[in-house]
Design a protein around this motif. Structure first.
Motif, PDB file in Angstrom:
ATOM      1  N   UNK A   1       8.089  -8.970 -11.831  1.00 49.27           N
ATOM      2  CA  UNK A   1       7.915  -9.508 -10.479  1.00 49.27           C
ATOM      3  C   UNK A   1       7.277 -10.898 -10.546  1.00 49.27           C
TER       4      UNK A   1
ATOM      5  N   UNK B   1      -0.081  -7.615   3.621  1.00 49.29           N
ATOM      6  CA  UNK B   1      -0.300  -6.689   2.498  1.00 49.29           C
ATOM      7  C   UNK B   1      -1.736  -6.155   2.499  1.00 49.29           C
TER       8      UNK B   1
ATOM      9  N   UNK C   1      -2.471  -2.334   2.976  1.00 44.14           N
ATOM     10  CA  UNK C   1      -3.244  -1.600   1.977  1.00 44.14           C
ATOM     11  C   UNK C   1      -4.459  -0.938   2.604  1.00 44.14           C
TER      12      UNK C   1
ATOM     13  N   UNK D   1      -8.571  -5.617  -5.969  1.00 46.22           N
ATOM     14  CA  UNK D   1      -7.307  -4.888  -6.131  1.00 46.22           C
ATOM     15  C   UNK D   1      -6.182  -5.580  -5.380  1.00 46.22           C
ATOM     16  N   UNK D   2      -6.470  -6.013  -4.140  1.00 50.35           N
ATOM     17  CA  UNK D   2      -5.431  -6.688  -3.348  1.00 50.35           C
ATOM     18  C   UNK D   2      -5.074  -8.029  -3.977  1.00 50.35           C
TER      19      UNK D   2
ATOM     20  N   UNK E   1      -5.379  -8.906  -7.175  1.00 49.34           N
ATOM     21  CA  UNK E   1      -4.705  -8.738  -8.466  1.00 49.34           C
ATOM     22  C   UNK E   1      -3.304  -8.123  -8.328  1.00 49.34           C
ATOM     23  N   UNK E   2      -3.185  -7.110  -7.424  1.00 51.95           N
ATOM     24  CA  UNK E   2      -1.908  -6.402  -7.365  1.00 51.95           C
ATOM     25  C   UNK E   2      -1.064  -6.776  -6.146  1.00 51.95           C
ATOM     26  N   UNK E   3      -1.722  -7.146  -5.037  1.00 55.27           N
ATOM     27  CA  UNK E   3      -0.937  -7.551  -3.879  1.00 55.27           C
ATOM     28  C   UNK E   3      -0.526  -9.009  -3.960  1.00 55.27           C
TER      29      UNK E   3
ATOM     30  N   UNK F   1      -0.947 -10.881  -6.817  1.00 61.34           N
ATOM     31  CA  UNK F   1      -0.642 -11.179  -8.209  1.00 61.34           C
ATOM     32  C   UNK F   1      -1.399 -12.411  -8.699  1.00 61.34           C
ATOM     33  N   UNK F   2      -2.669 -12.456  -8.333  1.00 63.35           N
ATOM     34  CA  UNK F   2      -3.514 -13.577  -8.771  1.00 63.35           C
ATOM     35  C   UNK F   2      -4.024 -13.316 -10.178  1.00 63.35           C
TER      36      UNK F   2
ATOM     37  N   UNK G   1     -12.688  -4.858 -11.137  1.00 61.14           N
ATOM     38  CA  UNK G   1     -11.339  -4.283 -11.309  1.00 61.14           C
ATOM     39  C   UNK G   1     -11.418  -2.945 -12.048  1.00 61.14           C
TER      40      UNK G   1
END
Lengths: 205, 448
Positions: free
Chosen positions: A1, A40, A44, A149-150, A152-154, A156-157, A177
């Motif tokens: 992604x 997002x 979430x 979490x948002x 890193x995963x939402x 993608x930072x 994390x």
């Protein structure tokens, strides 16, 4: 992604004065930059796609109302503006949960309409389940852990980007994390019933 | 290595496309702890794929535009109503500027001194509160208080520049006059107290006249002294002002009344002087002979001409023409009689300047209203009497007793009238060809 392009400081410093003057085009540009990110985050937090979409619009309405008084941190313009936006979103989530506590019950499975590349019914169902699962898990985390979490995963930072966004060190981001994923693993592995109790207890806090 | 770092390394590998199993294999010792976290992370990876639909974004933008339009409409209404913050700020700034300007203007006027541009404003402004006073007594008192301030101004200006400030002098007399008007409605006891104050003004002016370093200033102060004494008499007697329709309020023309610019007297050879002195009752209509060389009343001589002091031009004739002769109670002293009479009465009797220049005649005798006036008078009165009425000695008449005399008469200075002079000739100082006033030959020498 593919990783989402980060928001540059220059984008914010050029857009913000125009937004403060009430230029519609600038507000729309700002919306285009942040709408999916805020959506997002809200999804979430809420696990409800429609509510998240509505609250996303509400976030930008609040931005219009109070952007004239916003003062940018010139050392980290994009990060400070993002933090302000997410703070508005977090307040709206809190208002949303307070409204539900007063009697408006929203089913975690109702009205989840995800728009990811015209998904089919199977895909929509999976995403609805994932959103609800994430929302249940995030509800038990602290705000810093949720944002990590948002981010890193939402969004993608990278660790560095999350650190700049939250104003923390990369080591602190890694630690947050780790603790967040460990908590989610414990919570979400305990079963749907416990998780649902967790999310409602969080909303009642 | 810390577990947080190991976990982060595993997550980066997964983001790069590695399977979670491969990461766990790399960190066999921590695999048991890492496994549930990596399983959660694998499910969270899908979070980035959630996006708003295009239709949702379009609807949101329309909502935002509507909100913006509503907001700008409300903002424009607020600014139209003058309630917008910038408008309020501007109005506040304008008010502050206005207040500062007013304070500065008031301060400037209050601090003005004779000779300043704003002094006229101060003079008028200080008299304004008089009309807020109840009753004529309070008004008269306040007028005299204002006159006291004007007297101080006159004194200060005299000390500073040696000049008698005409505005302050005029304002002083105007206040005294107004006080007299108010006093005319008071009982005699009150009037006496007020008259005493006016008399003090006159005495102070006399002292200033004697101390004046310049002749013109001395002359102005002398004339003002006589005027103040007349006002004091009027207060004491409770007579209203003689001018019909006169208003005790500040009169701008008062400046003209008291400005005692010494007018060159275009006649008065000794012969004329003697003729005038002999007149028992000179009238204001008497026309003296024109002084040769004097271009009408335009040349203003100094009272005590000195080598470096040239006569100045007189104010316009129209201004002089409005000058009134002394009132009936005007009773000048020895020196002032001649000067004041010259200043106040002569211009009305003088012919036009053109006539004066058309009849040049060198003066036989010129006369200076200096300190030697007494000597002159004594000399003139010693001449053999021609008129039926014998001349009175100059010192015989006490001053300030309200002896009424016809307007335009020389008053006690009638001692200047030697017998034998035809009626109508005025005892006026003469001006030489150069416009200077000289001592009469009788004195045998010129004044320095």
């Amino acid at each position: 992604m593919a990783m989402q392009p980060a928001i540059a400081d220059e984008q914010i410093t050029s857009l913000l004065p125009r937004c403060q003057r009430g230029e519609a085009a600038a507000i729309e540009a700002l919306y285009d930059l942040y709408a999916d990110r805020i959506y997002r985050y809200l999804l979430a937090r809420l696990g409800d796609a429609d509510a998240a979409a509505d609250l996303t619009t509400e976030v930008f309405l609040r931005v219009i109302k109070s952007i004239a008084g916003f003062r940018l941190d010139q050392r980290r313009p994009a990060a400070s503006f993002s933090a302000w936006l997410y703070r508005i979103a977090a307040n709206l989530v809190a208002d949303h949960f307070r409204g539900r506590r007063r009697g408006v019950q929203i089913s975690l499975d109702d009205g989840l309409s995800l728009a990811a590349a015209e998904p089919g019914p199977q895909r929509v169902a999976e995403q609805r389940e994932t959103a609800a699962w994430i929302a249940r898990g995030l509800a038990r985390l602290s705000e810093d852990q949720r944002l990590v979490i948002i981010g890193k995963f939402g969004e993608e930072m990278s660790n560095a980007q999350v650190a700049a966004w939250l104003g923390k060190t990369e080591g602190a981001v890694k630690s947050l994390q780790h603790r967040a994923l460990a908590a989610l693993g414990r919570l979400l592995g305990a079963g749907e019933h416990d998780a649902e109790k967790a999310i409602f207890s969080s909303a009642h806090r | 290595m810390e577990l947080a770092t190991i976990l982060d390394d595993c997550l980066q590998r997964m983001r790069g496309g590695d399977a979670a199993q491969a990461s766990l294999a790399s960190y066999g010792d921590q695999a048991a702890e890492l496994a549930p976290m990596l399983a959660v992370a694998a499910r969270l990876q899908g979070l980035a794929s959630y996006r708003l639909a295009s239709a949702q974004k379009l609807r949101a933008k329309m909502t935002l535009r509507a909100a913006l339009a509503k907001r700008s409409e409300r903002r424009s209404w607020l600014s139209w109503a003058g309630l917008a913050a910038p408008a309020r700020g501007f109005a506040a700034a304008a008010i502050v500027a206005l207040v500062l300007f007013a304070v500065a203007a008031v301060t400037t006027v209050a601090a003005s001194r004779p000779g300043d541009l704003s002094y006229r404003v101060r003079v008028v402004a200080e008299r304004a509160p008089v009309w807020l006073q109840p009753g004529p007594e309070n008004r008269a008192e306040m007028e005299l208080n204002v006159a006291d301030r004007r007297l101080v101004d006159v004194r200060n200006r005299l000390r500073a520049s040696g000049q008698a400030d005409p505005i302050a002098l005029a304002a002083l007399l105007a206040s005294d006059e107004a006080a007299a008007d108010h006093a005319s409605r008071l009982p005699a006891a009150n009037r006496a107290a007020l008259a005493l104050r006016v008399e003090r003004h006159a005495n102070a002016l006399t002292a200033l006249a004697e101390a004046a370093p310049r002749p013109r200033a001395a002359l102005a102060l002398t004339v003002a002294t006589e005027r103040a004494r007349a006002i004091a008499d009027r207060v004491r007697e409770g007579r209203p002002r003689r001018d019909p329709g006169s208003d005790p309020r500040p009169q701008p023309s008062a400046t003209n009344v008291v400005r005692p610019t010494p007018t060159p007297t275009p006649t008065s050879t000794r012969e004329a002087t003697v003729r005038a002195a002999a007149t028992d009752a000179p009238t204001a209509t008497a026309t003296p002979a024109a002084t040769p060389g004097a271009r009408g009343p335009a040349a203003t001589p100094a009272e005590h001409p000195t080598a470096g002091e040239q006569p100045t031009r007189e104010p316009p004739r129209t201004a002089l023409a409005t000058r009134r002769p002394p009132e009936r109670t005007f009773e000048p002293g020895r020196l002032a009689t001649a000067i004041a009479q010259t200043v106040t009465a002569l211009p009305t009797r003088m012919g036009p300047p053109a006539i004066a220049t058309r009849q040049p005649r060198p003066p036989e005798v010129t006369w200076t209203p200096g300190r030697r006036a007494t000597e002159i008078v004594a000399t003139l009165t010693a001449l053999p009497p021609v008129a039926t009425r014998p001349p009175r000695p100059p010192e015989a008449t006490p001053r300030g007793h309200g002896d009424e005399q016809p307007a335009g008469s020389p008053g006690p200075g009638g001692a200047l009238d030697p017998p034998g002079n035809p009626p109508g000739a005025a005892a006026t100082p003469a001006m030489g060809p150069a416009g200077s006033i000289e001592d009469p030959p009788l004195s045998g020498r010129r004044r320095p």
